[in-house]
Design an enzyme around this catalytic site. Structure first.
Site, mmCIF file in Angstrom:
data_model
loop_
_atom_site.group_PDB
_atom_site.id
_atom_site.type_symbol
_atom_site.label_atom_id
_atom_site.label_comp_id
_atom_site.label_asym_id
_atom_site.label_seq_id
_atom_site.Cartn_x
_atom_site.Cartn_y
_atom_site.Cartn_z
ATOM 1 N N ARG A 77 -1.269 -14.403 -28.162
ATOM 2 C CA ARG A 77 -2.393 -14.555 -27.217
ATOM 3 C C ARG A 77 -2.502 -15.996 -26.738
ATOM 4 O O ARG A 77 -2.790 -16.257 -25.563
ATOM 5 C CB ARG A 77 -3.694 -14.092 -27.885
ATOM 6 C CG ARG A 77 -3.732 -12.579 -28.054
ATOM 7 C CD ARG A 77 -4.821 -12.147 -28.986
ATOM 8 N NE ARG A 77 -6.144 -12.418 -28.405
ATOM 9 C CZ ARG A 77 -7.274 -12.240 -29.113
ATOM 10 N NH1 ARG A 77 -7.201 -11.837 -30.368
ATOM 11 N NH2 ARG A 77 -8.434 -12.478 -28.566
ATOM 12 N N GLN A 108 -18.694 -15.562 -26.600
ATOM 13 C CA GLN A 108 -18.024 -14.793 -27.651
ATOM 14 C C GLN A 108 -16.504 -15.020 -27.539
ATOM 15 O O GLN A 108 -15.757 -14.600 -28.414
ATOM 16 C CB GLN A 108 -18.298 -13.297 -27.494
ATOM 17 C CG GLN A 108 -19.762 -12.919 -27.592
ATOM 18 C CD GLN A 108 -19.973 -11.481 -27.187
ATOM 19 O OE1 GLN A 108 -19.832 -10.559 -27.996
ATOM 20 N NE2 GLN A 108 -20.296 -11.261 -25.929
ATOM 21 N N HIS A 126 -17.579 -17.096 -31.900
ATOM 22 C CA HIS A 126 -16.457 -16.489 -32.637
ATOM 23 C C HIS A 126 -15.304 -17.455 -32.854
ATOM 24 O O HIS A 126 -14.182 -17.017 -33.105
ATOM 25 C CB HIS A 126 -15.971 -15.233 -31.891
ATOM 26 C CG HIS A 126 -17.024 -14.174 -31.778
ATOM 27 N ND1 HIS A 126 -17.030 -13.212 -30.789
ATOM 28 C CD2 HIS A 126 -18.147 -13.939 -32.516
ATOM 29 C CE1 HIS A 126 -18.090 -12.427 -30.944
ATOM 30 N NE2 HIS A 126 -18.781 -12.854 -31.976
ATOM 31 N N CYS A 158 -4.285 -30.257 -48.617
ATOM 32 C CA CYS A 158 -4.383 -29.629 -49.959
ATOM 33 C C CYS A 158 -3.270 -28.637 -50.228
ATOM 34 O O CYS A 158 -3.221 -28.019 -51.293
ATOM 35 C CB CYS A 158 -5.746 -28.932 -50.117
ATOM 36 S SG CYS A 158 -5.844 -27.436 -49.121
#
Ligand code: BV8
Ligand code: ZN
Length: 248
Positions: A77, A108, A126, A158
């Protein structure tokens, strides 16, 4: 009634647009449709990915079950998006930010097209397809379409694997962003809902909150939605054709 082509904007709405100072806009995938971004429920080609409906591949369970597949889906995408640009609907909302003293844009969408059109302080309910988040320490990194890092990327801080910084189905929204959107919705005079099928919560609750706090609620969508019946005005048509009409 002022009409242009196939849609009508009432005199009352034009007056409210001219006189309001506090305005909130909630957008969904439909606002990016005219940029060529497939919508989810309009039958766009992203609705199914390798046989999985998008609410399966874009779900918290998939991050645990098959993180590489989730990365493949979002990389696909993101590469699509790289070739696309904001459309006149995004441009109009970027102009509106300067026009109203108290303007809030809540989206959104995760495509970043509002920001590329010049909108600032966008509340991304989102998350964003252009960011990765570490599963361990939560550190955020920017992503680019030709990003050919190993998949899943590994966090330099990390060593844990990273995931798209996107809210998937079954996941909580980023802390504070929905609360800020609710606070703005309770105080806006005029609320536009543009290009959303209004079935994903908690985002779809915002227009109801604005309406019950006294805002004039306007829906811009070629189709009717579950929100249409509570709107003061429904303008049926494409966002890219309708929104520029307000300030030009
Ligand atoms: C949550 C990112 C608390 C990923 C997205 C069972 C289990 C768990 C949760 C639930 C459950 N049942 C219900 C829920 C809640 C769930 C939900 O609402 N589900 C719905 C489907 C019933 N919500 C959640 O899970 C949310 N989190 O509730 O947390 C919690 C936690 C754990 C357990 C329980 C609760 C998180 C939701 C966020 C999911 N992530 N996206 C990705 O992008 O891959 S949502 C996804 O749908 C997109 O973000 C999209 O923005 C969003 C809404 O879709 P729309 O934007 O409206 O787009 P759509 O294609 O649907 O419609 C387009 C519209 O545009 C149409 O109306 C069309 O007519 C119109 N249009 C077309 N062309 C144009 C146009 N309009 C204008 N102009 C045009 N040219
Ligand atoms: Zn980390």
């Amino acid at each position: 009634m002022q009409t242009s082509g196939v849609f009508e904007i009432s005199k009352e709405l034009r007056e409210r647009f001219a006189l309001s100072s506090s305005v909130l806009v909630l957008t969904g995938a439909g606002v990016s449709a005219e940029s060529g971004v497939p919508t989810f429920r309009g039958g766009g080609q992203t609705a199914i990915w390798k046989g999985m409906p998008f609410d399966v591949i874009s779900s918290a369970r998939m991050v645990e079950r098959d993180l590489p597949a989730v990365w493949e889906w979002f990389d696909y995408r993101r590469n699509l998006l790289e070739k696309l640009s904001p459309n006149p609907a995004h441009d109009a909302m970027a102009r509106w930010q300067a026009r109203f003293s108290d303007f809030t844009l809540v989206t959104q969408n995760i495509d970043g097209l509002h920001q590329r059109a010049g909108s600032r302080d966008v509340l991304e309910l989102h998350g964003s397809i252009w960011r990765a988040r570490c599963n361990g320490c939560g550190s955020l990194t920017e992503l680019h379409s030709q990003d050919n890092d190993e998949r899943p990327p590994v966090c330099f801080e990390c060593g844990n694997s990273k995931r798209p910084d996107v809210v998937l189905f079954g996941e909580m929204l980023p802390a504070g962003v929905f609360e800020r959107a609710v606070e703005r919705a309770t105080r806006c005079e005029l609320c536009f809902v543009v290009g959303t099928s209004a079935i994903v919560y908690p985002a779809a609750a915002l227009p109801e909150i604005a309406r019950s706090s006294g805002a004039y609620l306007v829906e811009v969508n070629p189709e009717r939605t579950p929100l249409s019946s509570i709107c003061d005005e429904v303008i049926q048509g494409k966002a890219g054709e309708i929104l520029p009409f307000f300030d030009q």
